[in-house]
Write a protein that holds these residues in place. Sequence first.
Motif, short mmCIF file in Angstrom:
data_model
loop_
_atom_site.label_atom_id
_atom_site.label_comp_id
_atom_site.label_asym_id
_atom_site.label_seq_id
_atom_site.Cartn_x
_atom_site.Cartn_y
_atom_site.Cartn_z
N ASP A 128 11.55 6.95 12.03
CA ASP A 128 11.53 5.48 12.15
C ASP A 128 11.11 4.80 10.85
O ASP A 128 10.68 3.64 10.86
N TYR A 129 11.22 5.50 9.72
CA TYR A 129 11.04 4.98 8.36
C TYR A 129 9.58 4.72 7.99
O TYR A 129 9.14 5.08 6.92
N GLY A 130 8.81 4.03 8.86
CA GLY A 130 7.39 3.78 8.58
C GLY A 130 7.14 2.86 7.39
O GLY A 130 6.10 2.95 6.75
N LEU A 131 8.09 1.97 7.08
CA LEU A 131 7.89 1.03 5.98
C LEU A 131 7.03 -0.14 6.41
O LEU A 131 6.98 -0.49 7.59
N PHE A 132 6.35 -0.76 5.45
CA PHE A 132 5.59 -1.98 5.73
C PHE A 132 6.57 -3.15 5.76
O PHE A 132 7.17 -3.48 4.73
N PRO A 133 6.76 -3.81 6.92
CA PRO A 133 7.80 -4.84 7.03
C PRO A 133 7.54 -6.07 6.18
O PRO A 133 8.46 -6.80 5.83
N TRP A 134 6.26 -6.31 5.82
CA TRP A 134 5.92 -7.51 5.06
C TRP A 134 6.06 -7.30 3.55
O TRP A 134 5.88 -8.23 2.77
N LEU A 135 6.36 -6.06 3.13
CA LEU A 135 6.51 -5.76 1.70
C LEU A 135 7.97 -5.57 1.34
O LEU A 135 8.78 -5.11 2.15
N THR A 136 8.33 -5.91 0.11
CA THR A 136 9.69 -5.70 -0.38
C THR A 136 9.90 -4.21 -0.69
O THR A 136 8.96 -3.41 -0.64
N VAL A 137 11.14 -3.88 -1.03
CA VAL A 137 11.45 -2.50 -1.43
C VAL A 137 10.54 -2.07 -2.58
O VAL A 137 9.91 -1.00 -2.54
N ARG A 138 10.46 -2.91 -3.61
CA ARG A 138 9.60 -2.60 -4.77
C ARG A 138 8.15 -2.38 -4.34
O ARG A 138 7.49 -1.44 -4.77
N GLU A 139 7.65 -3.29 -3.49
CA GLU A 139 6.24 -3.24 -3.09
C GLU A 139 5.95 -2.03 -2.20
O GLU A 139 4.88 -1.43 -2.29
N ASN A 140 6.92 -1.67 -1.34
CA ASN A 140 6.75 -0.47 -0.52
C ASN A 140 6.65 0.78 -1.39
O ASN A 140 5.78 1.63 -1.18
N ILE A 141 7.54 0.88 -2.38
CA ILE A 141 7.55 2.06 -3.26
C ILE A 141 6.28 2.11 -4.11
O ILE A 141 5.71 3.18 -4.36
N GLY A 142 5.80 0.95 -4.54
CA GLY A 142 4.63 0.90 -5.41
C GLY A 142 3.30 0.93 -4.67
O GLY A 142 2.24 0.98 -5.32
N PHE A 143 3.34 0.93 -3.33
CA PHE A 143 2.10 0.81 -2.56
C PHE A 143 1.11 1.95 -2.87
O PHE A 143 -0.07 1.72 -3.08
N GLY A 144 1.62 3.19 -2.89
CA GLY A 144 0.74 4.35 -3.11
C GLY A 144 0.08 4.33 -4.47
O GLY A 144 -1.16 4.36 -4.57
N PRO A 145 0.89 4.27 -5.56
CA PRO A 145 0.27 4.24 -6.90
C PRO A 145 -0.68 3.06 -7.08
O PRO A 145 -1.75 3.21 -7.69
N LYS A 146 -0.32 1.90 -6.53
CA LYS A 146 -1.19 0.71 -6.65
C LYS A 146 -2.51 0.95 -5.92
O LYS A 146 -3.59 0.63 -6.43
N SER A 147 -2.44 1.52 -4.71
CA SER A 147 -3.65 1.79 -3.91
C SER A 147 -4.58 2.77 -4.60
O SER A 147 -5.79 2.76 -4.38
N ARG A 148 -3.99 3.65 -5.41
CA ARG A 148 -4.78 4.66 -6.11
C ARG A 148 -5.32 4.16 -7.45
O ARG A 148 -5.87 4.92 -8.23
N GLY A 149 -5.12 2.86 -7.70
CA GLY A 149 -5.71 2.25 -8.88
C GLY A 149 -4.99 2.53 -10.18
O GLY A 149 -5.58 2.42 -11.26
N ARG A 150 -3.69 2.89 -10.10
CA ARG A 150 -2.93 3.12 -11.32
C ARG A 150 -2.74 1.81 -12.09
O ARG A 150 -2.62 0.74 -11.46
N PRO A 151 -2.67 1.86 -13.43
CA PRO A 151 -2.45 0.63 -14.20
C PRO A 151 -1.16 -0.08 -13.79
O PRO A 151 -0.19 0.58 -13.41
N LYS A 152 -1.18 -1.40 -13.89
CA LYS A 152 -0.02 -2.21 -13.47
C LYS A 152 1.27 -1.76 -14.15
O LYS A 152 2.32 -1.67 -13.52
#
Length: 257
Positions: free
Chosen positions: A87-111
């Motif tokens: 069932d994909y498990g994507l965050f419906p409120w995030l865009t494609v870019r934001e869904n893909i970047g969610f993990g690295p961003k959450s782990r504190g990677r530089p912008k």
Amino acid sequence: MAEIPILDIKHVGKTYTLGDTRIEALRDANLTVKKGEFVCLIGASGCGKSTLLRIVAGFEQPTTGDALMWDKPIQGPAPDRGMVFQDYGLFPWLTVRENIGFGPKSRGRPKSEVAETVERFVNLIGLTRFADAHPHQLSGGMKQRVAIARVLANDAEVVLMDEPFGALDAMTRERLQDELLELWQRTGLTVLFVTHSIEEAIFLADRVVVMEPGPGRIASEHRIELPRPRDVSSPEFNEVRRELGARLHSHHAKKAA
């Protein structure tokens, strides 16, 4: 010295307790997976495929035995193991870019690193035109591509896939199978893939592991020696399908007897 497998399942069992009832979902499962290998688990419903996958993901702990990654106990979910669901498990409120970047961003990677990672995977899955779209604006196949990219962008070494193409139409399913194989070959990923389809397992896997229910256990393993790309209409492919189908049905017939 023997090569350490990336995954090593040793005598793993899983029992659930519901009130006064104990349900043995998995018994004495043993499985090793080498780095870069593509392994499919097949079997009837209730044979423990998803339970085994969830133990490897770290969502559940085994009741008995050990689940190891690089010879260390799996103690919970971690970025090195990514799960892709039907069932994909994507965050419906995030865009494609934001869904893909969610993990690295959450782990504190530089912008800048997050942005570079996102663009690389958006291009890799061919969704540049839809990078700013939300999940409800995408087809099922597109959503599943985003789900796979999101796992890879999070530095996963092992991708765990629980019937990821099961809800898709036949043409989209075939296209995504091809795309997944291309991605696997380009990245050197290790894939553990659950499916009900014998044809899908033979098309994708280096090795097919047959499981049977009552309680769930690993019944047999089969190395698929067919060269890639594989032609599902070839006599060689159909011979493997007949053999594997016969093995699968004989396991079930023995169990029913």
